[in-house]
Design a protein around this motif. Structure first.
Motif, PDB file in Angstrom:
ATOM      1  N   PHE B 164       1.633  -7.268  -9.380  1.00 28.65           N
ATOM      2  CA  PHE B 164       3.074  -6.263  -9.880  1.00 28.65           C
ATOM      3  C   PHE B 164       2.351  -5.420 -10.879  1.00 28.65           C
ATOM      4  CE2 PHE B 164       5.963  -5.147 -13.296  1.00 28.65           C
ATOM      5  CZ  PHE B 164       6.584  -5.105 -12.643  1.00 28.65           C
ATOM      6  N   SER B 165       2.979  -4.290  -9.964  1.00 27.02           N
ATOM      7  CA  SER B 165       2.875  -2.566 -10.778  1.00 27.02           C
ATOM      8  C   SER B 165       3.516  -1.894 -11.193  1.00 27.02           C
ATOM      9  CB  SER B 165       1.376  -2.252  -9.727  1.00 27.02           C
ATOM     10  OG  SER B 165       1.556  -1.952  -8.337  1.00 27.02           O
ATOM     11  N   VAL B 166       3.532  -0.486 -11.150  1.00 25.81           N
ATOM     12  CA  VAL B 166       4.578   0.246 -11.461  1.00 25.81           C
ATOM     13  C   VAL B 166       4.132   1.560 -11.258  1.00 25.81           C
ATOM     14  CG1 VAL B 166       5.908   0.912 -12.721  1.00 25.81           C
ATOM     15  CG2 VAL B 166       6.163  -1.184 -13.449  1.00 25.81           C
ATOM     16  N   MET B 167       4.851   2.598 -10.631  1.00 27.86           N
ATOM     17  CA  MET B 167       4.613   3.628 -10.211  1.00 27.86           C
ATOM     18  C   MET B 167       5.855   4.221 -11.594  1.00 27.86           C
ATOM     19  SD  MET B 167       5.561   6.406  -6.817  1.00 27.86           S
ATOM     20  CE  MET B 167       5.847   7.968  -6.923  1.00 27.86           C
ATOM     21  N   CYS B 168       5.399   4.139 -13.006  1.00 27.35           N
ATOM     22  CA  CYS B 168       6.065   5.569 -13.479  1.00 27.35           C
ATOM     23  C   CYS B 168       6.510   7.024 -12.976  1.00 27.35           C
ATOM     24  CB  CYS B 168       5.065   4.803 -14.644  1.00 27.35           C
ATOM     25  SG  CYS B 168       5.860   5.229 -15.932  1.00 27.35           S
ATOM     26  N   SER B 169       7.404   6.818 -13.125  1.00 23.68           N
ATOM     27  CA  SER B 169       7.799   8.461 -13.189  1.00 23.68           C
ATOM     28  C   SER B 169       9.017   8.356 -14.928  1.00 23.68           C
ATOM     29  CB  SER B 169       8.414   8.728 -12.109  1.00 23.68           C
ATOM     30  OG  SER B 169       8.166   8.553 -10.765  1.00 23.68           O
ATOM     31  N   HIS B 170       9.292   7.777 -15.951  1.00 22.57           N
ATOM     32  CA  HIS B 170       9.587   7.787 -16.559  1.00 22.57           C
ATOM     33  C   HIS B 170       9.787   9.797 -17.628  1.00 22.57           C
ATOM     34  CE1 HIS B 170      12.137   4.290 -16.716  1.00 22.57           C
ATOM     35  NE2 HIS B 170      10.528   3.228 -16.464  1.00 22.57           N
ATOM     36  N   VAL B 171      10.662   9.953 -17.816  1.00 19.33           N
ATOM     37  CA  VAL B 171      10.718  11.313 -18.320  1.00 19.33           C
ATOM     38  C   VAL B 171      11.301  11.217 -19.675  1.00 19.33           C
ATOM     39  CG1 VAL B 171      10.460  12.971 -16.399  1.00 19.33           C
ATOM     40  CG2 VAL B 171      12.564  11.968 -17.032  1.00 19.33           C
ATOM     41  N   THR B 172      11.023  11.591 -21.191  1.00 20.55           N
ATOM     42  CA  THR B 172      11.474  11.965 -21.770  1.00 20.55           C
ATOM     43  C   THR B 172      12.216  12.960 -22.248  1.00 20.55           C
ATOM     44  OG1 THR B 172       9.481  13.296 -22.753  1.00 20.55           O
ATOM     45  CG2 THR B 172       9.704  10.851 -23.137  1.00 20.55           C
ATOM     46  N   ILE B 173      13.352  12.887 -22.932  1.00 21.20           N
ATOM     47  CA  ILE B 173      15.163  13.997 -22.873  1.00 21.20           C
ATOM     48  C   ILE B 173      14.036  15.529 -24.101  1.00 21.20           C
ATOM     49  CG2 ILE B 173      16.133  12.710 -25.428  1.00 21.20           C
ATOM     50  CD1 ILE B 173      17.453  14.146 -21.440  1.00 21.20           C
ATOM     51  N   ILE B 174      13.179  14.850 -24.945  1.00 22.93           N
ATOM     52  CA  ILE B 174      13.747  15.710 -26.238  1.00 22.93           C
ATOM     53  C   ILE B 174      11.970  16.736 -25.395  1.00 22.93           C
ATOM     54  CG2 ILE B 174      11.882  16.567 -28.536  1.00 22.93           C
ATOM     55  CD1 ILE B 174      14.522  15.094 -28.861  1.00 22.93           C
ATOM     56  N   PRO B 175      11.052  16.921 -24.590  1.00 22.01           N
ATOM     57  CA  PRO B 175      10.862  17.349 -23.966  1.00 22.01           C
ATOM     58  C   PRO B 175      11.672  18.746 -22.735  1.00 22.01           C
ATOM     59  CG  PRO B 175       8.911  16.155 -23.867  1.00 22.01           C
ATOM     60  CD  PRO B 175      10.831  15.458 -24.342  1.00 22.01           C
ATOM     61  N   ALA B 176      12.044  18.142 -22.384  1.00 16.90           N
ATOM     62  CA  ALA B 176      13.294  19.212 -21.378  1.00 16.90           C
ATOM     63  C   ALA B 176      14.281  19.470 -22.383  1.00 16.90           C
ATOM     64  CB  ALA B 176      13.942  17.532 -20.808  1.00 16.90           C
ATOM     65  N   ILE B 177      14.544  19.363 -22.722  1.00 11.31           N
ATOM     66  CA  ILE B 177      15.546  19.610 -24.113  1.00 11.31           C
ATOM     67  C   ILE B 177      15.099  21.213 -25.016  1.00 11.31           C
ATOM     68  CG2 ILE B 177      16.600  20.288 -26.157  1.00 11.31           C
ATOM     69  CD1 ILE B 177      17.668  17.349 -25.836  1.00 11.31           C
ATOM     70  N   LYS B 178      13.625  21.188 -25.111  1.00  8.54           N
ATOM     71  CA  LYS B 178      12.723  22.387 -25.976  1.00  8.54           C
ATOM     72  C   LYS B 178      12.657  23.168 -24.409  1.00  8.54           C
ATOM     73  CE  LYS B 178       9.635  20.389 -28.940  1.00  8.54           C
ATOM     74  NZ  LYS B 178       8.926  18.884 -28.945  1.00  8.54           N
ATOM     75  N   ALA B 179      11.993  22.762 -23.113  1.00 12.74           N
ATOM     76  CA  ALA B 179      12.022  24.250 -22.099  1.00 12.74           C
ATOM     77  C   ALA B 179      13.111  24.712 -22.340  1.00 12.74           C
ATOM     78  CB  ALA B 179      11.818  23.043 -20.828  1.00 12.74           C
ATOM     79  N   ILE B 180      14.122  23.648 -21.886  1.00 17.68           N
ATOM     80  CA  ILE B 180      15.753  24.920 -21.526  1.00 17.68           C
ATOM     81  C   ILE B 180      15.964  25.653 -23.012  1.00 17.68           C
ATOM     82  CG2 ILE B 180      18.004  24.409 -21.955  1.00 17.68           C
ATOM     83  CD1 ILE B 180      17.523  21.624 -19.665  1.00 17.68           C
TER      84      ILE B 180
END
Lengths: 90, 374
Positions: B164-180
């Motif tokens: 079993f393995s995971v292709m991790c594309s989890h993202v975090t919300i704070i940096p996206a808000i910062k970018a905006i």
């Protein structure tokens, strides 16, 4: 996927190191992982479930509200419920 | 149903609507971003925007996990699925996301074995049931779903499930808000904070928005009156020249979030130096990868990935929609070449995407707004 489905804990299960509970989810009994709320739950409690995991403990009023929000989603909710029915996280 | 009516009480909605209008300064235009796709959906389903004065504009944010997945990432998933003996699993929302080489659905038609699951635990079960196959979970989502992936990996470790393995594309919300906030394209006055993400991370991470950027944030629930009440709280802050983080959704969101979820996250994941977001480009420290202790569950290390950046189709303007610069109906292909049945861009794929929400519920409001523009 981001939908929160309300459920009521029916029974805490001994398997998976106490991380599983049998939960009544919109009339269907499903196994749900409660590892993120460990030690905080008892039968009769209401939780909001994301992708098979209980994420927050809520009161009955909030559970009813979450269900109403889901019903507004229409087809997306139907698909999510179908996915829940086919899920077996044991 | 019992309880719920009070969250949809038309008299209460009208009263709130009048109070909001009374708090606006004549001649000033307010832009309030709802970060979360669930709020976008509620706003258009219930016409919440119709209850606001004309000078309060709700701007849709990037909080739709499917929408922000870049095309190259879909291709990477397909490349894994096409290797011999692999079963790739993913949430249903991912199946129709277009990549440079088509979607997961189309890859299945070409012979790959890509299966929809409701929970990462289903992916782990499939791994247990198929010990001679490599089972990979394509993990997407903000902090709402990332703890579930983390717990699943911990479980795989306890049980010794090696395939079993995971292709991790989890993202975090704070940096996206910062970018905006750092984007020159958009001047925002305030944010409606995401509800479910905040149950995990709490309200504290938003404090920099108030402190450093001087903009109010109100974490909100998903009922129409929740959203209206949040706008009311925001307008009151603006009228009183305050900027704070407030929690309208205290019924569910605790100020410090869910400590067990945060602990599982920090045990299994760490921040990536960079991650490419559709529309927002490469954002530093905005996504999760495995910590060294759990690297053996990382599908990106177990399999060779093309890792190629794929430009969005020219016609697609999802990037502008995700940043809130364009309204969905201002995109050249909205509702014509791009529909929920045959999406070109991600915002039309997911029911939480701004384009899909407009397409399903927004026709009326579009006409109204078009008239205003004329």
């Amino acid at each position: 996927m981001c939908l929160a489905i309300p459920g009521q804990i029916a029974e805490l299960l001994p398997e998976a190191g106490g991380q599983l509970a049998m939960v009544d989810v919109v009339g269907v009994k499903r196994k749900v992982n409660i590892g993120l709320l460990e030690g905080d739950l008892a039968p009769g409690d209401w939780v909001l479930i994301h992708v098979g995991f209980a994420m927050s403990k809520v009161d009955e009023r909030e559970a009813a509200e979450a269900l109403a929000v889901l019903e507004m989603m229409g087809q997306a909710f139907d698909e999510e419920l179908q996915a829940v029915a086919e899920s077996d996280p044991a | 149903m019992r309880f719920v009516d009070e969250y949809r009480d038309p008299d209460l909605a009208r009263a709130l609507s009048a109070q909001i209008a009374a708090l606006t300064e004549p001649g000033r235009h307010y832009k309030v971003m709802e970060v979360c796709g669930g709020h976008t959906h509620a706003i258009y389903r219930y016409g919440v925007h119709d209850l606001l004065p004309d000078n309060i504009e709700l701007v849709h944010g990037p909080g739709c996990p499917v929408c922000v997945i870049p095309m190259g990432r879909v291709d990477d998933g397909i490349a894994i699925a096409e290797q011999p003996g692999v079963i790739l699993t993913c949430f249903g929302d991912m199946m129709r996301v277009p990549g440079g080489r088509g979607s997961f659905l189309e890859a299945n038609a070409r012979g790959a074995d890509i299966r929809m699951v409701y929970s990462p635990l289903d992916a782990l079960r499939i791994a247990r049931e198929n010990p001679d196959r490599q089972v990979v979970f394509s993990a997407i989502g903000f902090e709402t779903t990332a703890p579930s992936t983390a717990l699943t990996v911990l479980r795989a470790e306890q049980e010794g499930v090696e395939n079993f393995s995971v292709m991790c594309s989890h993202v975090t919300i704070i940096p996206a808000i910062k970018a905006i906030l750092d984007s020159p394209d958009l001047r925002l006055d305030a944010f409606i904070g995401p509800g479910h993400v905040s149950t995990v991370i709490g309200c504290r991470p938003y404090e920099f928005i108030a402190r450093e950027h001087g903009k109010p944030v109100v974490c909100a629930g998903f009922e129409p009156l929740d959203v209206l009440q949040s706008v009311h709280m925001i307008m009151r802050q603006l009228a009183e020249s305050r900027c704070e983080v407030e929690n309208q959704y205290g019924r569910v969101v605790r100020w410090d979030g869910n400590p067990l979820a945060l602990k599982a996250l920090s045990q299994v994941f760490e921040l990536r130096p960079f991650f490419e977001w559709r529309g927002l480009g490469s954002i530093p420290q905005s996504a999760l990868r495995f910590t060294a202790g759990y690297a053996r569950f990382d599908a990106e290390q177990r399999f060779e990935l093309p890792g190629v950046q794929v430009a969005d189709p020219k016609a697609c303007q999802c990037g502008e929609v995700l940043k809130g610069v364009l309204k969905p109906w201002e995109c050249k292909v909205f509702g014509t070449a791009c529909t929920p049945e045959t999406p070109i861009g991600t915002c039309m794929v997911s029911s939480e995407g701004a384009c899909a929400a407009y397409y399903n519920y927004g026709q009326y409001s579009r006409q109204r707004l078009d008239l205003q523009v004329l």
